[in-house]
Write an enzyme that holds these catalytic residues in place. Structure first.
Site, PDB file in Angstrom:
ATOM      1  CB  SER A 197      -1.314  -2.917  -8.908  1.00 25.07           C
ATOM      2  OG  SER A 197      -1.207  -1.546  -9.133  1.00 25.07           O
ATOM      3  CE  LYS A 229      -3.188   0.973  -4.741  1.00 24.69           C
ATOM      4  NZ  LYS A 229      -1.931   1.607  -4.984  1.00 24.69           N
ATOM      5  CD1 TRP A 250       1.150   4.723 -10.894  1.00 19.57           C
ATOM      6  CD2 TRP A 250       1.628   6.905 -11.043  1.00 19.57           C
ATOM      7  NE1 TRP A 250      -0.016   5.433 -10.712  1.00 19.57           N
ATOM      8  CE2 TRP A 250       0.255   6.765 -10.796  1.00 19.57           C
ATOM      9  CE3 TRP A 250       2.179   8.186 -11.175  1.00 19.57           C
ATOM     10  CZ2 TRP A 250      -0.606   7.857 -10.669  1.00 19.57           C
ATOM     11  CZ3 TRP A 250       1.322   9.279 -11.053  1.00 19.57           C
ATOM     12  CH2 TRP A 250      -0.042   9.103 -10.799  1.00 19.57           C
ATOM     13  CG  HIS A 296       2.199  -1.416 -12.683  1.00 16.45           C
ATOM     14  ND1 HIS A 296       2.440  -1.373 -11.330  1.00 16.45           N
ATOM     15  CD2 HIS A 296       0.849  -1.499 -12.819  1.00 16.45           C
ATOM     16  CE1 HIS A 296       1.291  -1.418 -10.686  1.00 16.45           C
ATOM     17  NE2 HIS A 296       0.305  -1.502 -11.559  1.00 16.45           N
TER      18      HIS A 296
HETATM   19  C1  GTR Z   1      -3.103   2.876 -11.070  1.00 16.71           C
HETATM   20  C2  GTR Z   1      -3.134   3.380  -9.663  1.00 16.71           C
HETATM   21  C3  GTR Z   1      -2.166   2.610  -8.824  1.00 16.71           C
HETATM   22  C4  GTR Z   1      -2.316   1.124  -9.014  1.00 16.71           C
HETATM   23  C5  GTR Z   1      -2.570   0.718 -10.439  1.00 16.71           C
HETATM   24  C6  GTR Z   1      -3.030  -0.724 -10.645  1.00 16.71           C
HETATM   25  O1  GTR Z   1      -3.913   3.555 -11.924  1.00 16.71           O
HETATM   26  O2  GTR Z   1      -2.798   4.735  -9.700  1.00 16.71           O
HETATM   27  O3  GTR Z   1      -2.295   2.976  -7.472  1.00 16.71           O
HETATM   28  O4  GTR Z   1      -3.302   0.633  -8.179  1.00 16.71           O
HETATM   29  O5  GTR Z   1      -3.524   1.524 -11.044  1.00 16.71           O
HETATM   30  O6  GTR Z   1      -3.857  -1.239  -9.887  1.00 16.71           O
HETATM   31  O7  GTR Z   1      -2.551  -1.344 -11.584  1.00 16.71           O
END
Ligand code: GTR
Length: 388
Positions: A223, A227, A314, A365
């Site tokens: 996540s 990045k 998402w 996620h």
């Molecule tokens: C969320 C964010 C995502 C992702 C995620 C994470 O809130 O919108 O881009 O980075 O967190 O890191 O689990």
């Protein structure tokens, strides 16, 4: 999930494929002057650097590579950890610049039952510090150290808070104290850049550890950490493989699809992740001179594995797959044939034996054992000759 309140209150994400707008991606092989890159030499000499600068200036910020000094100390060591299966080293990496220093606490396990030096995985840990418990009292599938050790790989992790706390006011307490000029620059480093910078300092250490095969180091992130793993591998060619798990917007998903999370949402919820210039692209994805396929392309010819999770809309699973597909022309310049199909593969059908790998795992996620087992297969395929 940990979506921002903004998402719930003011922003309706699009999750409908038929509502994805028509879009034109910037051509990864076409330079600013309109010249088409035809071979790897031209790519490496001009277009690659051009894209790197565009990503620095418009999104991730500069990556300072010079510092006054670096020091490594073994804070703790146990040659018989994991019931004798692994050699544990806790390394304190301290980097000095401008009279300030930053400390990175690296946890590293090296398999005892493997020929040295060994290839290694390094996780950029953006979740609980318990995920990387050196004592192994707490075990987590986010960093399943025993599984990786038993597969014959070293496994390391560091926490993002050591570099830049993940908070809009506190992120300046870390690497950015070493580079105060970055904070003033609109294209300066911010938190994601600081985490990627930390991965490179870990690489500085690993290169000097005789137990580690320095040209076989895999950088892994999930996540927001995914990045950072992409940006680390794009900037630092010492990383042999990049793994980006569920990295979504401004990670391995195409921004122009405007599916799920958007640039405006990420910049509002996490203003400390990317540079000031990026804010100009809130709701203006099509004006960006780049899209995320170009970040993937910078990692070529080194293998890249991106993942999605089926319930993690998402982070745009289809946009992640298409992002990889659109990086294929650069791998082709190196004679590397991607084995990704034309359409996204079914859920739980990983495409692993390919320079560009992908899976869409059933579920939420997260970074799971399923993901890690797939990454091990990917590393085996690329690192171990005679792999079947
Ligand atoms: C969320 C964010 C995502 C992702 C995620 C994470 O809130 O919108 O881009 O980075 O967190 O890191 O689990």
């Amino acid at each position: 999930g940990c979506y921002s309140s903004l998402q719930a209150q003011e922003f309706e994400p699009n999750y409908v494929e038929t509502k994805v707008p028509e879009y034109v991606l910037p051509d990864v092989l076409k330079s600013a002057t309109g010249k088409l890159v035809g071979n790897r030499k031209e790519w490496e000499r001009s277009r690659r650097n051009e894209i790197l600068t565009l990503l620095e200036d418009n999104i991730y910020g500069q990556m300072p590579t010079v510092y006054d000094s670096i020091r490594y100390a073994i804070a703790s060591e146990n040659k018989m950890s994991m019931q004798g299966r692994a050699h544990l080293k806790e390394i304190l990496i301290e980097v000095f610049n401008h009279g300030k220093s930053v400390k990175i606490n690296l946890v590293l396990f090296v398999p005892n039952n493997a020929r040295k030096p060994v290839p290694a995985f390094v996780l950029i840990n953006n979740r609980s510090k318990d995920n990387m418990d050196p004592a192994r009292d707490i075990k987590s599938n986010f960093w399943p150290a025993e599984v990786v050790i038993d597969a014959g790989y070293a496994i390391a992790a560091f926490h993002v808070d050591d570099l830049a706390p993940d908070h809009k006011d506190l992120f300046i307490n870390g690497v950015l104290e070493l580079y105060p000029e970055q904070l003033k620059a609109d294209n300066g480093m911010r938190a994601i850049g600081a985490w990627a910078w930390g991965a490179s300092r870990v690489m500085d250490y690993l290169e000097k550890d005789s137990l580690i095969e320095k040209d076989k180091v895999v950088v892994v992130g999930h996540s927001r950490g995914g990045k950072a793993s992409l940006w680390a591998a794009a900037q630092d060619e010492r990383f042999a493989i990049c793994v980006t798990n569920c990295s979504g917007n401004t990670g391995a998903a195409l921004s122009r699809r405007k599916f799920g999370e958007r640039i405006a949402v990420i910049n509002t919820a996490f203003p400390h992740w990317f540079n000031n210039n990026y804010k100009a692209f809130n709701n203006k994805e099509d004006l960006l001179p780049v899209d995320q396929h170009m970040l993937i392309a910078l990692i070529a010819p080194r293998p890249v594995y991106a993942t999605s999770a089926s319930e993690d809309l998402w982070a745009d699973p289809k946009g992640t797959f298409l992002c990889l597909k659109n990086a294929e022309p650069v791998f082709s310049l190196y004679g590397l044939k991607s084995l990704l199909p034309e359409e996204p593969p079914p859920i739980d059908k990983p495409i692993i034996q390919s320079p560009i790998a992908y899976h869409n795992r059933a579920g939420k996620h997260d970074l799971t054992l399923y993901d890690w087992k797939s990454f091990i297969k990917f590393a085996d395929y690329h690192f171990k000759p005679g792999y079947k």
